[in-house]
Write a protein that holds these residues in place. Structure first.
Motif, PDB file in Angstrom:
ATOM      1  N   UNK A 191      10.365  15.774 -27.400  1.00  0.00           N
ATOM      2  CA  UNK A 191      11.148  16.346 -26.403  1.00  0.00           C
ATOM      3  C   UNK A 191      11.941  17.235 -26.885  1.00  0.00           C
ATOM      4  N   UNK A 192      12.265  17.870 -28.563  1.00  0.00           N
ATOM      5  CA  UNK A 192      13.589  18.812 -28.285  1.00  0.00           C
ATOM      6  C   UNK A 192      11.669  19.623 -29.347  1.00  0.00           C
TER       7      UNK A 192
ATOM      8  N   UNK B 170      17.123  29.920 -27.928  1.00  0.00           N
ATOM      9  CA  UNK B 170      16.375  28.891 -27.572  1.00  0.00           C
ATOM     10  C   UNK B 170      16.391  27.699 -27.623  1.00  0.00           C
ATOM     11  N   UNK B 171      17.041  27.483 -29.405  1.00  0.00           N
ATOM     12  CA  UNK B 171      17.317  26.747 -29.698  1.00  0.00           C
ATOM     13  C   UNK B 171      18.444  25.563 -29.705  1.00  0.00           C
ATOM     14  N   UNK B 172      19.408  26.374 -29.044  1.00  0.00           N
ATOM     15  CA  UNK B 172      20.580  25.115 -28.507  1.00  0.00           C
ATOM     16  C   UNK B 172      20.795  24.745 -27.047  1.00  0.00           C
ATOM     17  N   UNK B 173      19.618  25.462 -26.349  1.00  0.00           N
ATOM     18  CA  UNK B 173      19.452  24.874 -25.174  1.00  0.00           C
ATOM     19  C   UNK B 173      18.375  23.854 -25.244  1.00  0.00           C
ATOM     20  N   UNK B 174      17.746  23.514 -25.853  1.00  0.00           N
ATOM     21  CA  UNK B 174      16.266  22.727 -26.466  1.00  0.00           C
ATOM     22  C   UNK B 174      17.494  21.863 -27.066  1.00  0.00           C
TER      23      UNK B 174
ATOM     24  N   UNK C  28      20.485  16.056 -26.296  1.00  0.00           N
ATOM     25  CA  UNK C  28      21.841  15.715 -26.598  1.00  0.00           C
ATOM     26  C   UNK C  28      21.992  14.737 -25.868  1.00  0.00           C
ATOM     27  N   UNK C  29      22.109  15.824 -24.116  1.00  0.00           N
ATOM     28  CA  UNK C  29      22.307  15.413 -22.571  1.00  0.00           C
ATOM     29  C   UNK C  29      21.129  14.744 -22.593  1.00  0.00           C
TER      30      UNK C  29
ATOM     31  N   UNK D  38      20.737  11.553 -35.829  1.00  0.00           N
ATOM     32  CA  UNK D  38      21.599  11.931 -34.628  1.00  0.00           C
ATOM     33  C   UNK D  38      21.305  11.551 -33.730  1.00  0.00           C
ATOM     34  N   UNK D  39      21.019  11.932 -33.010  1.00  0.00           N
ATOM     35  CA  UNK D  39      20.096  10.197 -32.103  1.00  0.00           C
ATOM     36  C   UNK D  39      20.481   9.494 -31.852  1.00  0.00           C
ATOM     37  N   UNK D  40      20.361   8.700 -33.520  1.00  0.00           N
ATOM     38  CA  UNK D  40      20.885   7.447 -33.727  1.00  0.00           C
ATOM     39  C   UNK D  40      22.155   7.159 -33.198  1.00  0.00           C
ATOM     40  N   UNK D  41      22.769   8.035 -34.071  1.00  0.00           N
ATOM     41  CA  UNK D  41      24.643   7.964 -33.646  1.00  0.00           C
ATOM     42  C   UNK D  41      24.748   8.262 -32.197  1.00  0.00           C
TER      43      UNK D  41
END
Length: 226
Positions: A78-79, A207-211, A216-217, A59-62
């Motif tokens: 961090x996540x 909790x999952x979405x905010x992390x 992602x930001x 995901x981060x590589x994309x």
């Protein structure tokens, strides 16, 4: 000592003594979720862990591009760190560290500043190009530079406030609804319990979405400094 669920938002509250605050030590409680045998014996837990790491890496590589040179290794811990802390805050009488700006801003500000310093030193022309969107009329160019500069400078603040506000809002709602339970009869209390369970499930998703959103930001901000 802690007298109510609101005490979990007070960093100065301590179970042992008022002079010794141990609330911030809850940030390392996530390590207790990883038993020592996890590191030695292959198991279903390790398989799930590897799957999560691979999914986050792709995901981060994309977002970062092919030539990320291991940059995703910064964002995966961090996540997971935010995820552990957000979930621990759902348990009663456990200090919710991710609901405090001092913690969220301490994560967002150094990362954002390091990306900005790296981008302005290594790729100055590219950073200047980000201040001027393509196709901007000449008359609006000075205003766009000011707007883009301000929006760039407030990024760590918006990251920190978004995470802290979302974590504290649900906790307060659960506490306020739960405090009305003793004064209700059996039938309203039953509906209240069902509502509390639904809100708890919603808070687990938050909790999952905010992390994920926070990470992602930060990743998107890192991808802009190339």
């Amino acid at each position: 000592m802690m007298t109510s669920l609101f005490s979990v938002f007070d960093p100065s509250t301590s179970i042992i003594s008022s002079s010794l605050s141990l609330n911030w030590s809850s940030m390392i409680l996530g390590f207790l979720c990883i038993p020592l045998l996890f590191w030695f014996i292959p198991s279903r837990l390790s398989t799930i862990w590897i799957f999560i790491n691979k999914t986050l890496h792709y995901e981060f590589k994309t977002l970062l591009g092919v030539d990320n040179k291991g940059t995703s290794s910064i964002f995966i811990p961090l996540f997971l760190f935010l995820l552990f802390n957000n979930f621990l805050g759902l348990f009663p009488y456990i200090f919710t560290s991710s609901s405090h700006l001092i913690m969220t801003l301490s994560l967002a500000l150094p990362l954002w500043m390091s990306f900005m310093i790296f981008g302005w030193i290594k790729n100055t022309n590219h950073m200047f190009a980000h201040l001027m969107p393509q196709g901007t009329p000449p008359l609006l160019m000075p205003f766009m530079v000011c707007i883009e500069s301000i929006s760039n400078m407030i990024r760590p603040g918006t990251l920190a406030i978004r995470l802290a506000a979302n974590m504290i809002a649900g906790h307060l709602l659960l506490t306020l609804l739960g405090s009305t339970g003793p004064s209700l009869s059996i039938i309203p209390t039953s509906f209240l319990i069902i509502t509390q369970i639904a809100l708890l499930l919603l808070e687990s998703a938050v909790a999952i979405i905010q992390a994920y959103v926070f990470t992602i930001l930060i990743t998107l901000y890192a991808s802009e400094v190339k």
